[in-house]
Design a protein around this motif. Structure first.
Motif, PDB file in Angstrom:
ATOM      1  N   ILE A  90       0.929  -1.679   0.339  1.00 13.07           N
ATOM      2  CA  ILE A  90       0.276   0.261  -0.114  1.00 13.07           C
ATOM      3  C   ILE A  90       1.164   0.810  -0.185  1.00 13.07           C
ATOM      4  CG2 ILE A  90      -1.851   1.418   1.010  1.00 13.07           C
ATOM      5  CD1 ILE A  90      -2.362  -1.453   2.396  1.00 13.07           C
ATOM      6  N   ARG A  91       0.588   2.065  -1.215  1.00 10.29           N
ATOM      7  CA  ARG A  91       0.934   3.571  -1.188  1.00 10.29           C
ATOM      8  C   ARG A  91       0.288   4.707  -0.626  1.00 10.29           C
ATOM      9  NH1 ARG A  91       3.609   1.010  -6.180  1.00 10.29           N
ATOM     10  NH2 ARG A  91       3.289   2.829  -7.191  1.00 10.29           N
ATOM     11  N   ALA A  92       0.377   5.355   0.523  1.00  8.48           N
ATOM     12  CA  ALA A  92      -0.839   6.041   0.803  1.00  8.48           C
ATOM     13  C   ALA A  92       0.213   7.563   0.522  1.00  8.48           C
ATOM     14  CB  ALA A  92      -1.002   6.167   1.777  1.00  8.48           C
ATOM     15  N   TYR A  93      -1.188   8.163  -0.009  1.00  3.93           N
ATOM     16  CA  TYR A  93      -0.608   9.256  -0.415  1.00  3.93           C
ATOM     17  C   TYR A  93      -1.609  10.765  -0.231  1.00  3.93           C
ATOM     18  CZ  TYR A  93       2.568   7.051  -3.753  1.00  3.93           C
ATOM     19  OH  TYR A  93       2.987   6.880  -4.417  1.00  3.93           O
ATOM     20  N   TYR A  94      -1.332  11.434   1.189  1.00  4.26           N
ATOM     21  CA  TYR A  94      -2.414  12.274   1.952  1.00  4.26           C
ATOM     22  C   TYR A  94      -1.795  12.832   2.545  1.00  4.26           C
ATOM     23  CZ  TYR A  94      -1.862   9.473   6.018  1.00  4.26           C
ATOM     24  OH  TYR A  94      -1.884   8.819   6.645  1.00  4.26           O
ATOM     25  N   LEU A  95      -2.497  14.464   3.031  1.00  8.64           N
ATOM     26  CA  LEU A  95      -2.000  15.451   4.328  1.00  8.64           C
ATOM     27  C   LEU A  95      -3.247  15.200   5.346  1.00  8.64           C
ATOM     28  CD1 LEU A  95      -0.378  17.893   1.912  1.00  8.64           C
ATOM     29  CD2 LEU A  95       0.772  16.462   3.089  1.00  8.64           C
ATOM     30  N   ASN A  96      -2.856  14.614   6.347  1.00 11.86           N
ATOM     31  CA  ASN A  96      -3.440  15.545   7.627  1.00 11.86           C
ATOM     32  C   ASN A  96      -2.895  16.758   8.075  1.00 11.86           C
ATOM     33  OD1 ASN A  96      -4.517  15.749  10.409  1.00 11.86           O
ATOM     34  ND2 ASN A  96      -3.533  13.706  10.786  1.00 11.86           N
ATOM     35  N   ARG A  97      -3.708  17.541   8.224  1.00  8.82           N
ATOM     36  CA  ARG A  97      -3.289  18.879   8.563  1.00  8.82           C
ATOM     37  C   ARG A  97      -3.072  19.287  10.077  1.00  8.82           C
ATOM     38  NH1 ARG A  97      -7.719  22.292  10.782  1.00  8.82           N
ATOM     39  NH2 ARG A  97      -9.933  21.013  11.369  1.00  8.82           N
ATOM     40  N   HIS A  98      -3.460  17.932  11.051  1.00 14.56           N
ATOM     41  CA  HIS A  98      -3.259  18.034  12.560  1.00 14.56           C
ATOM     42  C   HIS A  98      -1.386  17.171  12.247  1.00 14.56           C
ATOM     43  CE1 HIS A  98      -7.081  18.983  13.468  1.00 14.56           C
ATOM     44  NE2 HIS A  98      -7.644  18.151  12.529  1.00 14.56           N
ATOM     45  N   ALA A  99      -1.148  16.572  11.430  1.00  8.42           N
ATOM     46  CA  ALA A  99       0.530  16.393  12.118  1.00  8.42           C
ATOM     47  C   ALA A  99       1.368  17.534  11.688  1.00  8.42           C
ATOM     48  CB  ALA A  99       0.627  15.611  10.465  1.00  8.42           C
ATOM     49  N   PRO A 100       2.419  17.163  12.101  1.00  7.55           N
ATOM     50  CA  PRO A 100       3.844  18.254  12.261  1.00  7.55           C
ATOM     51  C   PRO A 100       4.878  17.908  11.496  1.00  7.55           C
ATOM     52  CG  PRO A 100       3.796  16.811  14.276  1.00  7.55           C
ATOM     53  CD  PRO A 100       2.398  16.427  13.687  1.00  7.55           C
ATOM     54  N   TYR A 101       4.509  18.401   9.938  1.00 12.83           N
ATOM     55  CA  TYR A 101       5.666  17.380   8.964  1.00 12.83           C
ATOM     56  C   TYR A 101       6.360  18.393   9.317  1.00 12.83           C
ATOM     57  CZ  TYR A 101       1.341  15.650   7.045  1.00 12.83           C
ATOM     58  OH  TYR A 101       0.224  14.650   6.668  1.00 12.83           O
ATOM     59  N   GLU A 102       7.938  17.523   9.717  1.00 18.71           N
ATOM     60  CA  GLU A 102       9.207  18.083   9.625  1.00 18.71           C
ATOM     61  C   GLU A 102       9.999  18.121   7.728  1.00 18.71           C
ATOM     62  OE1 GLU A 102      10.592  15.508  12.918  1.00 18.71           O
ATOM     63  OE2 GLU A 102       9.425  16.159  14.246  1.00 18.71           O
TER      64      GLU A 102
END
Length: 145
Positions: free
Chosen positions: A111-123
């Protein structure tokens, strides 16, 4: 997956297992060596580890996944999904994304998942799949990558 079961039905059964935190239901959809790649953390490798990952995650997020649209070609499927969930300390909301599946012997192998979680602290400054062998699979890469 029975001979008559379509790949998108297999993905729907996987999502039902995730939504119910049902380890056995999830395990019934995975190859033993399944790998789930993400853009924001290391991949989860192995059927037991992946079922446990979602079973632990589910009580924290109260997620319910749906397959909204999908295409199948050979042993691969691509879907768009929606998850109704409640972020910690928040109100219910929808998150949408896409996933690419590789299937083997009637089960999910990758599974290759592509999404953005606006609550995640992307570093990171990029959103490539963590741990995915782009060069080995023939994808373009920059010299020295």
């Amino acid at each position: 997956m029975s001979v008559a079961e379509a790949p998108l039905e297999l993905v729907r059964r996987y999502y039902a297992g995730c939504s119910a935190a049902d380890r056995a239901a999830m395990l019934a959809t995975f190859c033993d060596d399944v790998v789930h790649y993400f853009t924001h953390h290391a991949p989860v490798r192995g059927a037991v580890a992946l079922a446990e990952y979602w079973a632990r995650m589910q009580p924290r997020i109260a997620g319910h996944w749906t397959v909204d649209h999908g295409l199948v070609q050979g042993a691969e499927a691509v879907i768009e999904w929606t998850m109704r969930w409640t972020p910690p300390g928040g109100q219910p909301e929808l998150m949408r994304g896409a996933e690419w599946y590789r299937l083997r012997d009637g089960r999910i192998a990758e599974i290759r998942a592509y999404y953005l979680n606006r609550h995640a602290p992307y570093e990171r400054r990029h959103f490539e799949l963590d741990g995915f062998d782009y060069a080995g699979r023939g994808y373009p890469i920059l010299p020295g990558s």
